[in-house]
Design an enzyme around this catalytic site. Sequence first.
Site, short mmCIF file in Angstrom:
data_model
loop_
_atom_site.label_atom_id
_atom_site.label_comp_id
_atom_site.label_asym_id
_atom_site.label_seq_id
_atom_site.Cartn_x
_atom_site.Cartn_y
_atom_site.Cartn_z
N LYS A 68 -7.97 -19.55 -19.54
CA LYS A 68 -7.26 -19.26 -18.25
C LYS A 68 -6.70 -18.08 -18.48
O LYS A 68 -5.67 -17.68 -19.25
CB LYS A 68 -6.27 -20.39 -17.74
C1 E4P Z 1 -3.57 -25.29 -11.73
O1 E4P Z 1 -4.52 -24.44 -12.62
C2 E4P Z 1 -2.44 -24.34 -11.25
O2 E4P Z 1 -1.72 -23.54 -12.33
C3 E4P Z 1 -1.58 -25.21 -10.78
O3 E4P Z 1 -2.38 -26.12 -9.72
C4 E4P Z 1 -0.43 -24.58 -9.75
O4 E4P Z 1 0.21 -25.65 -9.15
P1 E4P Z 1 1.74 -25.49 -8.65
O5 E4P Z 1 1.53 -24.51 -7.44
O6 E4P Z 1 2.02 -26.63 -7.92
O7 E4P Z 1 2.57 -24.87 -9.48
#
Ligand code: E4P
Length: 214
Positions: free
Chosen positions: A83
């Site tokens: 990522k």
């Molecule tokens: C996933 O890949 C993301 O990091 C996550 O969905 C972010 O979610 P949030 O906005 O609830 O922190």
Amino acid sequence: MKFFIDTADLNEIREAARLGLIDGVTTNPSLVAKTGRKYLDVVREICEVVDGPISAEVLSTDYDGMMAEARAWAKVHRNVVVKLPLTLEGLRATRTCKQEGTRTNVTLCFSANQALLAAKAGASFISPFVGRLDDASEDGMNLIEDIVTIYKNYGFKTEVLVASVRHPVHVMQAALLGADVCTIPYKVIEQLAKHPLTDVGLAKFIEDSKKIPR
Ligand code: E4P
């Protein structure tokens, strides 16, 4: 539409996997921090539970640092997807990962132009954050619609991974728009299966079944 679970909590991941409901996992530094464990240990354990794409995020913000982390993550398990943040340096690292055969999930996407750049860089997944856009008084699902259209227009292979999901309506809208993947918190996965009329109907069937001669 594929379902990923958006958590670093192994109990939630095990339960969702036991129910046969998930195709992959996404993590981020904030989710892993909640576990109090080392990021590497958490990802290694997830890889033992789920046979599907598992996103593990780099913590560096410069190209060389990101690439060092990406190469280390890629060695952990064949299912690890690196990522990377949607920055110029992150896009450069995305392109290098593509050349090296490492799958990537480009994260923190908040605009269609950012998603276009990620696809051109060869990202495997793009993660638009719908919930955080909603929080900022925008409609996150408009972004999903735009990205799906742009990717279709040019035949990009990058998968649209709807992230920052907060409730079941996000999941339904993502499916209606033809998103490839939705990454969903455990609580929302549970909510997806629930309907009060299902509970009422089941209670009535169980009650009536007692009247059936045995
Ligand atoms: C996933 O890949 C993301 O990091 C996550 O969905 C972010 O979610 P949030 O906005 O609830 O922190």
